[in-house]
Design an enzyme around this catalytic site. Structure first.
Site, mmCIF file in Angstrom:
data_model
loop_
_atom_site.group_PDB
_atom_site.id
_atom_site.type_symbol
_atom_site.label_atom_id
_atom_site.label_comp_id
_atom_site.label_asym_id
_atom_site.label_seq_id
_atom_site.Cartn_x
_atom_site.Cartn_y
_atom_site.Cartn_z
ATOM 1 N N GLY A 129 81.862 30.787 49.863
ATOM 2 C CA GLY A 129 81.862 29.201 49.429
ATOM 3 C C GLY A 129 81.772 28.856 48.033
ATOM 4 O O GLY A 129 81.653 27.610 47.498
ATOM 5 N N TYR A 138 92.112 16.662 51.612
ATOM 6 C CA TYR A 138 90.866 16.498 51.194
ATOM 7 C C TYR A 138 90.846 15.902 49.779
ATOM 8 O O TYR A 138 89.659 15.741 49.154
ATOM 9 C CB TYR A 138 90.255 17.817 50.766
ATOM 10 N N CYS A 180 107.656 12.855 55.059
ATOM 11 C CA CYS A 180 107.666 11.699 55.676
ATOM 12 C C CYS A 180 106.066 11.222 55.842
ATOM 13 O O CYS A 180 105.911 11.051 57.105
ATOM 14 C CB CYS A 180 108.717 11.460 57.025
ATOM 15 N N TYR A 224 93.864 28.947 50.086
ATOM 16 C CA TYR A 224 94.159 27.899 50.973
ATOM 17 C C TYR A 224 95.490 27.102 50.697
ATOM 18 O O TYR A 224 95.527 25.898 50.861
ATOM 19 C CB TYR A 224 92.868 26.974 51.178
#
Ligand code: LLP
Length: 426
Positions: A242, A327, A356, A385
């Site tokens: 994290g 995000y 699109c 990611y």
């Protein structure tokens, strides 16, 4: 050279990864392409290995970037793996990560995945519900094989990060509350084919404060002490991953204001209380190892003005890098050739992809130098990611991946071809 923080730098106005010009890579391999710095990767892995106390296991969270070559380098650097599916377990083993250094977290492990983990004799399965514990117990019993387990606790600690990547609050699907975790550990201790070896917490991702970790450490120590009182001695406490990275424009400003703790600071904060309490530590960092190591290189296809706005249309989008769309994440975007920046003022633009969807935006209302079709852009801090969340949406091909070592570069994953769009189809 300290590549760990600064793998992407300008030399003579040309952006390089280590000593390799990104323009040359784009010319040879095409765009879009993910480019990773080997030196930065190894430096960041070493920062973990050297900072942790003895008997600590650093399990790289393979979900952040599962490229087989990167996994192999991390395995060679001594890291273990945190996996979350049969596929990631396969990749970790394939890369040569020792089974004893693999832990398996995730709320929905299937019977087949549990069998696979037991076949491989990994370090531990981290259990996230009573039902899962029952399934593991039944499988272990039928195989007459001891299953080592940890319980993932949901400590109800606010990680103070984006709600989509916060995982440690009671309303989240992850882990179980402490009372249930204690009961599950006791149940495991009493079961002939289960061996409780650890407790784990992962409170979220892209965390930029140390205080939630201090709280989590105290929380796990409290539980472990209580378990010890019940005669259950643990091998380790797992503080999860994290640690955030800096998604601001870190290298453009000379007086870099570190807005996130360094790897060393984080390791100290999480390891000191646990070592002091006499427990071994497991960590599961993902983003903090690979995030700053990679950039996504894209070529501008068109520019366009509409509704009083200026758009730069790139040949990559949310199919290759989902984070800005999902995000509203900010990634620094730099021109690969900086010459024009010096001569011309910036204007405010939206940098968008060809998908699109209105949300297919890489940067919104960003001051940017004049840009023309054919120009190359580098989307930074994209090693974690990025490719891992890429898809074939809109029939787009997954990009190539390239590893740079000094002034050399190698393709470590070929760009898909249209044939891949037919894979497995009838
Ligand atoms: N351990 C567990 C159990 C996890 O679920 C995760 C990440 C990690 C470790 C590694 O966390 P890290 O050190 O990378 O923060 N797609 C999102 C991030 C999702 C993280 C999911 N779990 C993003 O792009 O920001």
């Amino acid at each position: 050279m300290n590549w760990g923080q600064n793998a992407f730098q300008y030399h003579d106005n040309q952006l390089h990864c280590e000593d390799a010009p990104l323009a040359a890579i784009a010319e040879t391999v095409g765009t879009p392409v993910y480019v990773y710095s080997q030196a930065a990767l190894l430096e960041r892995a070493a920062a973990f290995v050297t900072a942790v106390p003895p008997n600590t296991l650093v399990c790289y969270a393979t979900k952040a970037n599962g490229n087989p070559m990167l996994l192999r380098l991390l395995a060679e650097a001594g890291l273990g793996g945190d996996v979350t599916s049969g596929g990631e377990l396969f990749l970790a083993l394939h890369a040569g990560i020792l089974p004893d250094k693999i832990i398996y977290s995730g709320v929905g492990k299937t019977q087949a995945e549990i069998e696979m983990a037991l076949d491989a004799r990994i370090r531990a399965l981290h259990v996230e519900s009573e039902m899962e514990l029952g399934t593991i117990a039944a499988i272990a019993e039928s195989r007459r094989q001891i299953a080592r387990i940890g319980v993932r606790v949901n400590p109800n600690i606010d990680a103070q990060t984006h709600p989509y990547i916060s995982t440690g609050l009671h309303g989240h699907k992850f882990g179980v509350n402490p009372e249930r975790a204690m009961a599950m550990m006791q149940q495991a201790a009493n079961h002939p084919w289960l061996e409780p070896v650890g407790i784990a917490a992962h409170i979220g991702s892209q965390i930029t404060k140390l205080s939630p970790y201090a709280e989590t450490a105290q929380f796990l120590i409290g539980m472990a002490d209580e378990l010890a009182g019940m005669g259950i001695a643990l091998d380790y406490l797992d503080m999860g991953g994290g640690l955030g990275i800096d998604y601001n424009e870190p290298q453009l400003t000379k007086n870099i204001q570190q807005s996130t703790p360094s790897i060393g600071d984080w390791v100290t904060a999480v390891s000191e209380p646990i070592a002091k309490a006499g427990y071994n530590l497991v960590l599961e960092p993902g983003r903090s190892i690979v995030g700053p190591v990679g950039a996504l290189i894209t070529r501008v296809v068109y520019t366009k003005e509409q509704g009083g706005k200026q758009f730069i249309i790139a040949d990559t989008g949310m199919n290759d890098l989902l984070r800005p769309s999902l995000y509203q994440a900010h990634h620094p975007i730099w021109p690969v050739n900086k010459a024009s920046v010096v001569r011309h003022p910036s204007s405010v633009v939206d940098i968008v992809g060809p998908i699109c969807e209105t949300s297919d935006t890489l940067a919104k209302e960003r001051p940017f130098p004049p840009t023309e079709p054919g120009d190359l852009l580098a989307i930074l801090q994209a090693g974690a990611y990025g490719f891992a969340m890429a898809s074939n949406y809109n029939g787009r091909l997954r990009p190539a991946e390239v590893l740079v070592n000094s002034d050399q570069f190698h393709i470590i994953r070929q760009r898909q071809t249209y044939q891949h769009l037919l894979d497995g189809a009838a």
